[in-house]
Design a protein around this motif. Structure first.
Motif, short mmCIF file in Angstrom:
data_model
loop_
_atom_site.label_atom_id
_atom_site.label_comp_id
_atom_site.label_asym_id
_atom_site.label_seq_id
_atom_site.Cartn_x
_atom_site.Cartn_y
_atom_site.Cartn_z
N GLU A 292 0.84 -1.21 0.00
CA GLU A 292 0.00 0.00 0.00
C GLU A 292 0.88 1.26 0.00
OE1 GLU A 292 -3.17 2.26 -0.46
OE2 GLU A 292 -3.22 0.07 -0.51
N ALA A 293 1.96 1.25 0.75
CA ALA A 293 2.88 2.40 0.77
C ALA A 293 3.54 2.57 -0.60
CB ALA A 293 3.93 2.21 1.85
N ALA A 294 3.89 1.47 -1.26
CA ALA A 294 4.49 1.54 -2.59
C ALA A 294 3.48 2.07 -3.60
CB ALA A 294 5.01 0.17 -3.00
N ARG A 295 2.22 1.69 -3.48
CA ARG A 295 1.18 2.20 -4.40
C ARG A 295 1.01 3.71 -4.21
NH1 ARG A 295 -3.08 -2.79 -3.93
NH2 ARG A 295 -2.13 -4.05 -5.56
N ARG A 296 1.02 4.19 -2.97
CA ARG A 296 0.89 5.62 -2.73
C ARG A 296 2.08 6.38 -3.31
NH1 ARG A 296 0.83 5.68 2.95
NH2 ARG A 296 -0.05 3.62 3.17
N ALA A 297 3.27 5.81 -3.13
CA ALA A 297 4.46 6.46 -3.69
C ALA A 297 4.39 6.51 -5.19
CB ALA A 297 5.72 5.72 -3.24
N LEU A 298 3.90 5.46 -5.81
CA LEU A 298 3.74 5.42 -7.26
C LEU A 298 2.72 6.44 -7.73
CD1 LEU A 298 4.46 4.04 -9.95
CD2 LEU A 298 2.65 2.38 -9.48
N ALA A 299 1.62 6.58 -6.97
CA ALA A 299 0.58 7.55 -7.33
C ALA A 299 1.12 8.97 -7.20
CB ALA A 299 -0.64 7.36 -6.45
N ASP A 300 1.98 9.24 -6.22
CA ASP A 300 2.57 10.57 -6.06
C ASP A 300 3.51 10.91 -7.22
OD1 ASP A 300 1.19 10.95 -3.71
OD2 ASP A 300 2.91 10.44 -2.42
N LEU A 301 4.12 9.92 -7.82
CA LEU A 301 5.04 10.14 -8.92
C LEU A 301 4.30 10.40 -10.24
CD1 LEU A 301 7.73 7.45 -8.17
CD2 LEU A 301 7.96 9.91 -7.91
N ALA A 302 3.07 10.06 -10.31
CA ALA A 302 2.33 10.24 -11.56
C ALA A 302 1.85 11.60 -11.77
CB ALA A 302 1.15 9.30 -11.59
#
Length: 127
Positions: free
Chosen positions: A117-127
């Motif tokens: 879940e933390a990795a998904r949030r980090a990925l969403a912030d990079l988009a």
């Protein structure tokens, strides 16, 4: 005239011969064998089942000094069922080990889900 009155003779019977209908012959007694034991086949196998904290179970089967099977993967559920079939004194500690491994694996899954879940949030912030 003199008449001799004799008692009538009894029918001819042999006194020394027993009546076959009246007496039954003794049955021969069965002989008891003393000291004879039933033949038994002795087969000694050693089954070793090893479990890890990760819930992995391995088995090996040995006859004497010869391995019949080595390093076989075995499901924890199969180990639990086999232990229950053998004896309650075996199944109780094995089930405790399996339950502890289950708890550890559940904690590991929760930690990995949180990391995902933390990795998904980090990925969403990079988009």
């Amino acid at each position: 005239m003199t008449v001799d009155t004799l008692a009538p003779e009894a029918p001819y019977a042999r006194i020394d011969t027993p009546d076959p209908v009246a007496e039954k012959p003794d049955k021969p007694r069965a002989r008891k064998t003393i000291g004879k034991k039933a033949k038994t086949l002795e087969l000694t196998l050693t089954l070793t089942v090893t479990g890890t904290a990760d819930g992995e179970w391995r088995a090996e089967l040995k006859q004497g000094s010869t391995y019949l099977a080595r390093d076989l993967a075995v499901a924890a559920a199969a180990v639990s069922r086999a232990a229950k079939e053998l004896h309650d004194d075996l199944s109780t500690p094995i089930d405790q080990v399996i339950e502890e491994a289950r708890t550890q694996q559940a904690a590991k899954v929760s930690a990995l889900e949180a990391e995902l879940e933390a990795a998904r949030r980090a990925l969403a912030d990079l988009a």
